[in-house]
Design a protein around this motif. Structure first.
Motif, PDB file in Angstrom:
ATOM      1  N   ALA A   1      27.348  35.661 -28.653  1.00 45.63           N
ATOM      2  CA  ALA A   1      27.841  36.382 -27.312  1.00 45.63           C
ATOM      3  C   ALA A   1      26.759  37.040 -26.593  1.00 45.63           C
ATOM      4  O   ALA A   1      26.805  36.934 -25.392  1.00 45.63           O
ATOM      5  N   CYS A   2      25.622  37.442 -27.344  1.00 42.97           N
ATOM      6  CA  CYS A   2      24.531  37.960 -26.308  1.00 42.97           C
ATOM      7  C   CYS A   2      23.649  37.248 -26.098  1.00 42.97           C
ATOM      8  O   CYS A   2      22.252  37.739 -25.895  1.00 42.97           O
ATOM      9  N   ASN A   3      23.706  35.832 -26.238  1.00 42.23           N
ATOM     10  CA  ASN A   3      22.413  34.808 -26.059  1.00 42.23           C
ATOM     11  C   ASN A   3      21.125  35.234 -27.015  1.00 42.23           C
ATOM     12  O   ASN A   3      20.050  35.570 -26.307  1.00 42.23           O
ATOM     13  N   PRO A   4      21.363  35.535 -28.224  1.00 38.32           N
ATOM     14  CA  PRO A   4      19.974  35.917 -29.266  1.00 38.32           C
ATOM     15  C   PRO A   4      19.122  34.789 -28.936  1.00 38.32           C
ATOM     16  O   PRO A   4      19.341  33.537 -28.845  1.00 38.32           O
ATOM     17  N   ARG A   5      18.025  35.464 -29.235  1.00 38.47           N
ATOM     18  CA  ARG A   5      16.821  34.486 -29.015  1.00 38.47           C
ATOM     19  C   ARG A   5      16.601  33.727 -30.511  1.00 38.47           C
ATOM     20  O   ARG A   5      15.888  32.670 -30.692  1.00 38.47           O
ATOM     21  N   LEU A   6      17.154  34.353 -31.686  1.00 38.04           N
ATOM     22  CA  LEU A   6      17.157  33.844 -33.115  1.00 38.04           C
ATOM     23  C   LEU A   6      18.489  33.989 -33.452  1.00 38.04           C
ATOM     24  O   LEU A   6      19.105  34.879 -33.678  1.00 38.04           O
ATOM     25  N   LEU A   7      18.894  32.636 -34.281  1.00 32.62           N
ATOM     26  CA  LEU A   7      20.209  32.639 -34.733  1.00 32.62           C
ATOM     27  C   LEU A   7      19.904  32.172 -36.301  1.00 32.62           C
ATOM     28  O   LEU A   7      19.148  31.404 -36.434  1.00 32.62           O
ATOM     29  N   ILE A   8      20.415  33.123 -37.058  1.00 30.04           N
ATOM     30  CA  ILE A   8      20.635  32.929 -38.772  1.00 30.04           C
ATOM     31  C   ILE A   8      21.695  32.437 -39.113  1.00 30.04           C
ATOM     32  O   ILE A   8      22.816  33.235 -38.913  1.00 30.04           O
ATOM     33  N   ALA A   9      21.899  31.223 -39.731  1.00 25.83           N
ATOM     34  CA  ALA A   9      23.206  30.755 -40.192  1.00 25.83           C
ATOM     35  C   ALA A   9      22.983  30.514 -41.652  1.00 25.83           C
ATOM     36  O   ALA A   9      22.381  29.841 -42.103  1.00 25.83           O
ATOM     37  N   ASP A  10      23.703  31.212 -42.331  1.00 24.57           N
ATOM     38  CA  ASP A  10      23.888  31.533 -43.801  1.00 24.57           C
ATOM     39  C   ASP A  10      24.890  30.696 -44.538  1.00 24.57           C
ATOM     40  O   ASP A  10      25.965  31.049 -44.440  1.00 24.57           O
ATOM     41  N   GLU A  11      24.669  29.290 -44.967  1.00 29.18           N
ATOM     42  CA  GLU A  11      25.594  28.661 -45.357  1.00 29.18           C
ATOM     43  C   GLU A  11      26.615  28.591 -44.692  1.00 29.18           C
ATOM     44  O   GLU A  11      27.914  28.762 -45.184  1.00 29.18           O
TER      45      GLU A  11
END
Length: 583
Positions: A176-186
């Motif tokens: 939603a807030c255009n993060p610089r880092l995305l963590i996708a946990d499983e």
């Protein structure tokens, strides 16, 4: 170039004495903007704890960082050490600059709030939007993750979405807030293979659009081949191998990495390239252990003031198959295809509208089959009563069948526990004292208490890690050879099917669309739906894949009263391989 995230010597512990209960031990890696790093490992390897430590969510789960640094480059160019940052500062980073997608969307979303309200919360907290502005931003977020009819679906509750759609909602909130880092946990573990491919396609596309860095956590090393730039393999809280995707997948150095790669199914160009299809058939293989003819299951659709039946859900429509002694027939399909309903109808857990079943009760050296069909359910945590000891759990089917707990029954319990690889003292323990794989072994032992000739396994290994999964599959194969068991194996996981099935029935919209010898179906799929399922299987051969979104959905199974499907027109592709003709 300064790394977006630079982790050095990260150490994480839990409990009152974290140093004595160290879970993550000296993890180091760098991640650049626009780069995807996959963290791969089984349950207990420390991969999820590592990811939760990056945004300090581990602090809320009884954990604490006891060493190392995590330098993160913020949007304004400043560098912050996330390992030592204060909670007040972390609050401005979580969601705004570091987004996270959790494994199970149903537990991550509030069931009593609409989807729109939950998405708008991110815009209110981090962007200061209110009212119509927040609502418009939420609609744009749903459009961004390709959810059709976004304006109307903002009013929906989580229970009105499928698993794949819910995961898209979670992605919309995380981005939603255009993060610089995305963590996708499983993020795709609980999803069907085709939905999984769509989520991977969406993440790949959004990463290209925003140039964000991504940490992708999974236990399936084949899944990351098409999306990751780098791979980090973890075992027992330590990094055992790290490198570019090509180096790790093509030239694995550590034994554990090689072990994970061996569990990946081998599919190339939409077909299987490796499988052992030998059938350990019993002497009585001339007669089916289970014969199903014209199985049909329909559920009434009621509407109006007086709840009149206005139609039917055709969950299963005219399913026919034979299951021979010592054979494994895999029923494959996506969620909602009717595969689990078929299995449950055979056991009487769902009432069949019509259809006939016939079982062949085979007398063997192990005694007569008291109950010819037994079932092993998907979730071993939910299918064992937590208040009963193992001896009481194993006695349940015997008592339900009119028997009693005799010395002979106890001797059989001990023998079966030994056979499934559990010690005799397990009888006096409770389910919570076992691991997931051990619980599923208990479920298998319970199913064998009544000497069945057919075992129905409904997604029986889908909740297990790859190595535990492999051990349970080996156990099932050994038991099949020893007892002459026939398996009806319900699964959406082609990797499992590729390993264990002798024959495959592909189910789509309540009907079998292709059935036959596993070697033929997997290597030469004929129906378009079978081809789509196989092409969606993750493979180490798919590198730097350009994912494309597929908006096709399983058609509605609701039909008007009196509707009967047309007779199937089958096309034969060999002695034991046929598929429905397509319009």
């Amino acid at each position: 170039m300064t790394a977006l995230l630079s982790v050095k010597g990260l150490r994480v512990g839990f409990g009152r004495d974290p140093k004595a209960n160290e879970i993550v031990r000296g993890v180091s890696f760098d991640l650049n903007a626009g780069e995807t790093m996959a963290i791969v490992g089984e349950s207990g390897s420390g991969k999820s704890v590592t990811s939760l430590s990056v945004n300090r969510l581990v602090d809320f789960g009884g954990g604490s960082i006891i060493g190392g640094s995590m330098l993160f480059q913020r949007a304004d160019g400043s560098i912050i050490d996330l390992a030592t940052a204060q909670e007040k500062e972390l609050t401005t980073i979580r969601g705004a600059e570091i987004g996270m997608i959790f494994q199970e969307p149903m537990t991550s979303l509030n069931p009593v709030l609409s989807i729109g309200t939950q998405i708008e919360e991110s815009f209110r907290l981090h962007r200061g939007l209110t009212g119509k502005q927040a609502h418009a931003a939420a609609k744009d977020a749903l459009d961004r993750v390709r959810i059709p009819d976004a304006a109307r679906r903002l009013k929906y509750s989580p229970n009105q979405f499928s698993g794949g759609m819910l995961q898209r909602v979670m992605i919309a909130i995380a981005l939603a807030c255009n993060p610089r880092l995305l963590i996708a946990d499983e993020p795709t573990t609980a999803l069907d293979v085709t939905v999984q491919a769509q989520i991977m396609a969406l993440l790949s596309e959004l990463k290209r659009e925003t140039n964000m860095g991504m940490i992708f956590i999974t236990h399936d090393i084949g899944l990351v081949a098409g999306i990751a730039d780098r791979v980090m393999v973890m075992q027992s809280g330590q990094v055992v191998e790290q490198g570019t995707i090509s180096d790790v997948l093509d030239r694995p150095q550590h034994d554990y990495t090689q072990h994970l790669l061996q569990a990946v199914p081998h599919f190339e160009n939409g077909a299987a390239v490796r499988h052992d299809y030998q059938r350990p058939l019993s002497e009585d293989a001339a007669k089916p252990a289970l014969k199903v003819e014209g199985l049909t299951v329909r559920f009434s659709v009621k509407s109006g003031l007086f709840s009149r039946t206005t139609g039917n859900v055709h969950a299963v429509d005219g399913v026919d198959f034979d299951l021979m002694p010592g054979e494994t027939l895999a029923i494959v399909g996506e969620s909602g295809s009717g595969k689990s309903t078929t299995a449950r109808a055979i056991l009487g857990l769902v009432k069949a509208t019509r259809g006939a079943f016939e079982t062949n009760v085979v007398k063997s050296a192990h005694g007569n089959a008291d109950e010819p069909v037994q079932m092993v359910f998907q979730n071993p945590y939910a299918s064992l009563n937590p208040r009963l000891r193992v001896d009481e759990i194993l006695a349940e089917p015997v008592i339900a069948a009119g028997g009693s707990r005799t010395a002979e029954v106890r001797a059989k319990m001990i023998a079966l526990l030994k056979r499934v690889g559990l010690p005799e003292d397990s009888l006096l323990r409770y389910p919570h004292q076992f691991s997931g794989g051990q619980r599923q072994r208990l479920c298998i032992a319970r199913a064998l208490m009544l000497n069945p000739s057919v075992l129905v396994l409904d997604e029986a290994v889908s909740a297990l890690d790859v190595s535990v999964q492999a051990k349970v599959l080996e156990l099932l194969v050994d038991l099949q050879k020893e007892y002459g068991l026939a398996y009806l194996f319900v699964s959406h996981d082609m990797a499992v099917v590729e390993r264990i099935a002798h024959r495959i029935a592909v189910v789509y919209a309540g009907q079998i669309v292709e059935i036959g010898d596993a070697a033929s179906v997997l290597s030469k799929p004929q129906h378009s739906y079978t081809k789509r399922l196989i092409s969606a299987v993750p493979s180490v051969s798919k590198r730097n894949e350009h994912f494309t979104l597929d908006s096709r959905q399983v058609p509605s199974l609701v039909r008007p009263l009196g509707y009967e499907p047309p007779a199937a027109d089958w096309v034969s592709y060999g002695a034991d391989h046929k598929a429905r003709a397509e319009a």
